[in-house]
Scaffold this motif. Structure first.
Motif, PDB file in Angstrom:
ATOM      1  N   ILE A  80       1.017  -0.996   0.019  1.00 32.48           N
ATOM      2  CA  ILE A  80      -0.074   0.128  -0.034  1.00 32.48           C
ATOM      3  C   ILE A  80       0.732   1.221   0.093  1.00 32.48           C
ATOM      4  O   ILE A  80       1.806   1.308   0.546  1.00 32.48           O
ATOM      5  N   CYS A  81       0.666   2.152  -0.825  1.00 31.48           N
ATOM      6  CA  CYS A  81       1.347   3.498  -0.748  1.00 31.48           C
ATOM      7  C   CYS A  81       0.662   4.761  -0.558  1.00 31.48           C
ATOM      8  O   CYS A  81      -0.546   5.010  -0.640  1.00 31.48           O
ATOM      9  N   PHE A  82       1.403   5.647   0.139  1.00 31.29           N
ATOM     10  CA  PHE A  82       0.839   6.875   0.575  1.00 31.29           C
ATOM     11  C   PHE A  82       1.607   7.921   0.086  1.00 31.29           C
ATOM     12  O   PHE A  82       3.151   7.891  -0.024  1.00 31.29           O
TER      13      PHE A  82
ATOM     14  N   GLY B 269      -0.702  12.731   2.836  1.00 28.31           N
ATOM     15  CA  GLY B 269      -1.283  11.611   3.730  1.00 28.31           C
ATOM     16  C   GLY B 269      -2.200  10.946   2.945  1.00 28.31           C
ATOM     17  O   GLY B 269      -2.906  10.007   3.643  1.00 28.31           O
ATOM     18  N   SER B 270      -2.381  11.243   1.563  1.00 30.34           N
ATOM     19  CA  SER B 270      -3.549  10.461   0.784  1.00 30.34           C
ATOM     20  C   SER B 270      -2.699   9.223   0.255  1.00 30.34           C
ATOM     21  O   SER B 270      -1.726   9.125   0.122  1.00 30.34           O
ATOM     22  N   LYS B 271      -3.593   8.144   0.093  1.00 34.77           N
ATOM     23  CA  LYS B 271      -3.330   7.205  -0.715  1.00 34.77           C
ATOM     24  C   LYS B 271      -3.055   7.192  -2.024  1.00 34.77           C
ATOM     25  O   LYS B 271      -3.927   7.922  -2.684  1.00 34.77           O
ATOM     26  N   ILE B 272      -1.993   6.578  -2.464  1.00 30.32           N
ATOM     27  CA  ILE B 272      -1.787   6.698  -3.968  1.00 30.32           C
ATOM     28  C   ILE B 272      -1.455   5.181  -4.705  1.00 30.32           C
ATOM     29  O   ILE B 272      -1.361   4.196  -3.892  1.00 30.32           O
ATOM     30  N   PRO B 273      -1.655   4.963  -5.903  1.00 29.18           N
ATOM     31  CA  PRO B 273      -1.839   3.717  -6.687  1.00 29.18           C
ATOM     32  C   PRO B 273      -0.039   3.134  -6.399  1.00 29.18           C
ATOM     33  O   PRO B 273       0.880   3.630  -6.541  1.00 29.18           O
ATOM     34  N   VAL B 274      -0.265   1.925  -6.247  1.00 25.93           N
ATOM     35  CA  VAL B 274       1.134   0.930  -6.315  1.00 25.93           C
ATOM     36  C   VAL B 274       1.732   1.027  -7.633  1.00 25.93           C
ATOM     37  O   VAL B 274       0.846   0.855  -8.668  1.00 25.93           O
ATOM     38  N   PRO B 275       2.957   1.415  -7.926  1.00 26.90           N
ATOM     39  CA  PRO B 275       3.673   1.432  -9.053  1.00 26.90           C
ATOM     40  C   PRO B 275       3.392   0.095  -9.971  1.00 26.90           C
ATOM     41  O   PRO B 275       3.483  -1.057  -9.540  1.00 26.90           O
TER      42      PRO B 275
END
Length: 202
Positions: free
Chosen positions: A22-24, A29-35
């Motif tokens: 999981i990426c932030f 502090g927001s969640k972002i997509p996993v590369p």
């Protein structure tokens, strides 16, 4: 459950779990997509650690040690004989980017950072590796570490004086100090807390 947490040079916080990544964004502090190359990493990820200047080292159960270059987005498997088949591993990367790896049962191994696929050697310093699970310096020069799962801070410029100890009820599993001098702590494998650090206190 969460197994590890770290931040890379682009200020992405990586959360390793027993079911993948999981990426932030540490700034918002927001969640972002996993590369892309990492989306297919399923199952337990034992650890995620900064490796060299632009890479992250992942320890993936059944796959081994994987080095991911943040800039090129290339994922490489290193240390060909290591598959991390066990249930629990502790890994530390020193200032020379040597990899220190322990399964908590057999003797820890060290893989040389410049050529990890060729060299490893055992170390006799087993007890300290088992007791101290993580070490991070904050921007004020205080050393933060997990000693028997307790969060502890030390003033290394004042004869190693202890400036902070967490309560016995909080069992820390991993810590990260981000670029804004905040400490992120994983407690009981399922809780994530963020602390503002100042003068060796959280």
């Amino acid at each position: 459950s969460v197994t590890c947490i770290c931040e890379d040079v682009s200020q992405v916080v990586w959360i390793a779990t027993d079911k993948g990544l999981i990426c932030f964004d540490s700034r918002s502090g927001s969640k972002i997509p996993v590369p892309g190359p990492l989306k297919n990493l399923k199952g337990k990820i034992h650890f995620a650690l900064p490796f060299w200047s632009e890479s992250i080292l992942f320890g993936v159960q059944g796959k081994g040690l994987l080095s991911y270059n943040i800039r090129t987005q290339v994922l490489d498997r290193i240390v060909k004989e290591q598959f991390l088949e066990g249930d629990g591993y502790v890994c530390f990367i020193d200032k020379s980017n040597n990899i220190w790896l322990s399964d908590g049962i057999t003797e820890p191994k060290t893989y040389l950072g410049r050529r990890p696929y060729l060299h490893y050697y055992p170390t006799d310093d087993i007890e300290s590796i088992k007791e101290i699970h993580n070490m991070e310096f904050d921007e004020e020069g205080y050393l933060w570490m997990l000693v028997n799962h307790r969060l502890t801070a030390m003033d290394v410029n004042n004869d190693g004086a202890i400036t902070y100890k967490s309560t016995l009820s909080d069992k820390f599993n991993d810590i990260l100090i981000d670029s804004d001098n905040n400490l992120w702590g994983v407690i009981d494998f399922n809780k994530l807390y963020k602390y503002r650090l100042s003068k060796g206190k959280a």
